[in-house]
Scaffold this motif. Structure first.
Motif, PDB file in Angstrom:
ATOM      1  N   ASP A 130       0.814  -1.214   0.000  1.00  0.00           N
ATOM      2  CA  ASP A 130       0.000   0.000   0.000  1.00  0.00           C
ATOM      3  C   ASP A 130       0.854   1.275   0.000  1.00  0.00           C
ATOM      4  N   GLU A 131       2.129   1.163  -0.388  1.00  0.00           N
ATOM      5  CA  GLU A 131       3.007   2.330  -0.391  1.00  0.00           C
ATOM      6  C   GLU A 131       2.608   3.347  -1.454  1.00  0.00           C
ATOM      7  N   LEU A 132       1.947   2.895  -2.532  1.00  0.00           N
ATOM      8  CA  LEU A 132       1.531   3.793  -3.611  1.00  0.00           C
ATOM      9  C   LEU A 132       0.090   4.260  -3.441  1.00  0.00           C
ATOM     10  N   THR A 133      -0.443   4.106  -2.245  1.00  0.00           N
ATOM     11  CA  THR A 133      -1.836   4.440  -1.907  1.00  0.00           C
ATOM     12  C   THR A 133      -2.836   3.508  -2.579  1.00  0.00           C
ATOM     13  N   LEU A 134      -2.393   2.577  -3.399  1.00  0.00           N
ATOM     14  CA  LEU A 134      -3.301   1.599  -3.998  1.00  0.00           C
ATOM     15  C   LEU A 134      -3.596   0.524  -2.971  1.00  0.00           C
ATOM     16  N   GLY A 135      -4.845   0.423  -2.566  1.00  0.00           N
ATOM     17  CA  GLY A 135      -5.227  -0.558  -1.567  1.00  0.00           C
ATOM     18  C   GLY A 135      -4.876  -0.166  -0.153  1.00  0.00           C
ATOM     19  N   GLN A 136      -4.666   1.128   0.102  1.00  0.00           N
ATOM     20  CA  GLN A 136      -4.245   1.537   1.444  1.00  0.00           C
ATOM     21  C   GLN A 136      -5.348   1.357   2.490  1.00  0.00           C
ATOM     22  N   HIS A 137      -6.587   1.343   2.064  1.00  0.00           N
ATOM     23  CA  HIS A 137      -7.683   1.153   3.018  1.00  0.00           C
ATOM     24  C   HIS A 137      -7.969  -0.324   3.260  1.00  0.00           C
ATOM     25  N   ASN A 138      -7.880  -1.130   2.211  1.00  0.00           N
ATOM     26  CA  ASN A 138      -8.173  -2.563   2.338  1.00  0.00           C
ATOM     27  C   ASN A 138      -7.379  -3.296   1.261  1.00  0.00           C
ATOM     28  N   LEU A 139      -6.135  -3.620   1.587  1.00  0.00           N
ATOM     29  CA  LEU A 139      -5.247  -4.240   0.599  1.00  0.00           C
ATOM     30  C   LEU A 139      -5.731  -5.617   0.145  1.00  0.00           C
ATOM     31  N   PRO A 140      -6.191  -6.513   1.032  1.00  0.00           N
ATOM     32  CA  PRO A 140      -6.683  -7.810   0.548  1.00  0.00           C
ATOM     33  C   PRO A 140      -7.836  -7.663  -0.447  1.00  0.00           C
ATOM     34  N   MET A 141      -8.740  -6.741  -0.183  1.00  0.00           N
ATOM     35  CA  MET A 141      -9.850  -6.509  -1.111  1.00  0.00           C
ATOM     36  C   MET A 141      -9.335  -5.983  -2.440  1.00  0.00           C
ATOM     37  N   PHE A 142      -8.359  -5.087  -2.388  1.00  0.00           N
ATOM     38  CA  PHE A 142      -7.787  -4.539  -3.618  1.00  0.00           C
ATOM     39  C   PHE A 142      -7.161  -5.634  -4.467  1.00  0.00           C
ATOM     40  N   LEU A 143      -6.398  -6.521  -3.836  1.00  0.00           N
ATOM     41  CA  LEU A 143      -5.756  -7.611  -4.569  1.00  0.00           C
ATOM     42  C   LEU A 143      -6.800  -8.561  -5.160  1.00  0.00           C
ATOM     43  N   THR A 144      -7.839  -8.843  -4.391  1.00  0.00           N
ATOM     44  CA  THR A 144      -8.880  -9.757  -4.877  1.00  0.00           C
ATOM     45  C   THR A 144      -9.604  -9.166  -6.082  1.00  0.00           C
ATOM     46  N   VAL A 145      -9.955  -7.888  -5.992  1.00  0.00           N
ATOM     47  CA  VAL A 145     -10.665  -7.242  -7.107  1.00  0.00           C
ATOM     48  C   VAL A 145      -9.767  -7.164  -8.332  1.00  0.00           C
ATOM     49  N   CYS A 146      -8.486  -6.838  -8.140  1.00  0.00           N
ATOM     50  CA  CYS A 146      -7.556  -6.776  -9.282  1.00  0.00           C
ATOM     51  C   CYS A 146      -7.431  -8.133  -9.964  1.00  0.00           C
ATOM     52  N   ALA A 147      -7.308  -9.183  -9.179  1.00  0.00           N
ATOM     53  CA  ALA A 147      -7.189 -10.521  -9.757  1.00  0.00           C
ATOM     54  C   ALA A 147      -8.461 -10.901 -10.507  1.00  0.00           C
ATOM     55  N   GLY A 148      -9.620 -10.611  -9.908  1.00  0.00           N
ATOM     56  CA  GLY A 148     -10.875 -10.896 -10.598  1.00  0.00           C
ATOM     57  C   GLY A 148     -11.045 -10.062 -11.857  1.00  0.00           C
ATOM     58  N   TYR A 149     -10.660  -8.789 -11.778  1.00  0.00           N
ATOM     59  CA  TYR A 149     -10.742  -7.882 -12.933  1.00  0.00           C
ATOM     60  C   TYR A 149      -9.873  -8.392 -14.074  1.00  0.00           C
ATOM     61  N   LEU A 150      -8.671  -8.838 -13.746  1.00  0.00           N
ATOM     62  CA  LEU A 150      -7.767  -9.372 -14.763  1.00  0.00           C
ATOM     63  C   LEU A 150      -8.323 -10.654 -15.369  1.00  0.00           C
ATOM     64  N   GLY A 151      -8.865 -11.527 -14.529  1.00  0.00           N
ATOM     65  CA  GLY A 151      -9.431 -12.770 -15.045  1.00  0.00           C
ATOM     66  C   GLY A 151     -10.619 -12.529 -15.955  1.00  0.00           C
ATOM     67  N   ILE A 152     -11.499 -11.597 -15.568  1.00  0.00           N
ATOM     68  CA  ILE A 152     -12.664 -11.288 -16.404  1.00  0.00           C
ATOM     69  C   ILE A 152     -12.235 -10.665 -17.724  1.00  0.00           C
ATOM     70  N   ALA A 153     -11.226  -9.798 -17.673  1.00  0.00           N
ATOM     71  CA  ALA A 153     -10.745  -9.175 -18.908  1.00  0.00           C
ATOM     72  C   ALA A 153     -10.182 -10.219 -19.867  1.00  0.00           C
ATOM     73  N   CYS A 154      -9.457 -11.186 -19.343  1.00  0.00           N
ATOM     74  CA  CYS A 154      -8.940 -12.269 -20.192  1.00  0.00           C
ATOM     75  C   CYS A 154     -10.085 -13.106 -20.750  1.00  0.00           C
ATOM     76  N   ALA A 155     -11.117 -13.323 -19.934  1.00  0.00           N
ATOM     77  CA  ALA A 155     -12.284 -14.065 -20.421  1.00  0.00           C
ATOM     78  C   ALA A 155     -13.000 -13.284 -21.524  1.00  0.00           C
ATOM     79  N   PHE A 156     -13.069 -11.965 -21.386  1.00  0.00           N
ATOM     80  CA  PHE A 156     -13.662 -11.140 -22.437  1.00  0.00           C
ATOM     81  C   PHE A 156     -12.903 -11.311 -23.749  1.00  0.00           C
TER      82      PHE A 156
END
Length: 231
Positions: free
Chosen positions: A28-54
Motif C-alpha cells: 500500500d506504499e503507492l496508496t493503492l489498496g491503502q484502506h483494504n489491501l486484501p480486497m484490492f488484490l482480490t478485485v484486481c485478480a478478478g478484474y484481470l481474469g474477467i478481462a482475459c475471459a472477455f
C-alpha cells in the motif's frame, strides 16, 4: 467496432495487471489498496481474469456487439468503484479511470447507451462517496469532487459520442465514394480496352503509366508501362 473493442479490452487487461503487480510489489506504499489491501488484490485478480475471459469470448462469440460492450462497461464501473473504495475513496484519484472507460465505450456505442454508462458511473461514484460519509464520517463537502466528476462523465459521453458519430458518418461516405470511384474506373477500363484507337496515359515526366491493348499493338511495343514517350 469489434476491432476497437478488442483493443480497449487489451487496455483493460494492462490496467488490471499493472494494478495487481504494483499492489503485490509495493503493497500500500503507492496508496493503492491503502484502506483494504486484501480486497484490492482480490478485485484486481478478478478484474484481470474477467478481462482475459472477455478477450477469449469476443473470438468465440462474435455477435450482439452492444451486449458485449454493455457488459464490459458495467464490469469497469463495478471493478474501478471497488478499487477506489479499497484505496481510500475518491481521494485515491481512481475515479478518473472511469472517464477512460466511458470515453472508450462512447466511441463505439449508440447515443442512448453512452448516457446510460455515464449515469451508472455517476451513481457508483456518488454511492461510494455516500458510504464514506455515512460509515466513515467524512465531511459533507467531500461530495463536491464526485459531483464534478459525475458532470465530467456526462460531458465526456456526450462530446465523445457526437464526435464518434461524425467519424462513422464520414467513414461511410468515404466508403461509398470509394465504391463509386472503383466502379467508374472499371467502366473506363472496359471502354478503353475495346476502343479501336490506341490510348496512352502519361505522367508529368511524359512516361506511360497506363495504356490499352490497341495502343500496344499499333506501336508494336509490349509492355508500354514505364516507357518514356520519346522512346
Amino acid at each position: 467496432f469489434w476491432v476497437s473493442l478488442v483493443y480497449f479490452n487489451l487496455y483493460r487487461v494492462a490496467v488490471a495487471a499493472v494494478f495487481l503487480g504494483s499492489a503485490l510489489v509495493y503493497h500500500d506504499e503507492l496508496t493503492l489498496g491503502q484502506h483494504n489491501l486484501p480486497m484490492f488484490l482480490t478485485v484486481c485478480a478478478g478484474y484481470l481474469g474477467i478481462a482475459c475471459a472477455f478477450q477469449a469470448g469476443m473470438k468465440l462469440w462474435h455477435e450482439q456487439f452492444n451486449l458485449h460492450l454493455t457488459v464490459h462497461a458495467m464490469v469497469d464501473i463495478v471493478a474501478i468503484t471497488l478499487l477506489m473504495y479499497a484505496s481510500g475513496g475518491m481521494k485515491s484519484g481512481l475515479g478518473v479511470m472511469l472517464l477512460v472507460s466511458i470515453t472508450g465505450a462512447s466511441l463505439v456505442a449508440p447515443r442512448r447507451l453512452t448516457f446510460l454508462y455515464a449515469a451508472l458511473a455517476s451513481i457508483a461514484a456518488l454511492f461510494e462517496q455516500g458510504y464514506w460519509m455515512l460509515l466513515e464520517e467524512t465531511p459533507t463537502g467531500s461530495f463536491l469532487q464526485p459531483a464534478l466528476l459525475s458532470i465530467g462523465y456526462f460531458v465526456t459521453a456526450g462530446i465523445t459520442g457526437q464526435l464518434a458519430q461524425r467519424v462513422v458518418a464520414n467513414e461511410e461516405l468515404a466508403r461509398k465514394r470509394g465504391r463509386e470511384l472503383q466502379n467508374q474506373l472499371r467502366v473506363n477500363q472496359l471502354v478503353i480496352g475495346d476502343m479501336q484507337d490506341g490510348v496512352l496515359v502519361l505522367d508529368r515526366e511524359a512516361r506511360v503509366v497506363q495504356s490499352n491493348p490497341q495502343g500496344a499493338r499499333l506501336l508494336g511495343v509490349e509492355p508500354l508501362a514505364g516507357m518514356a514517350l520519346a522512346q
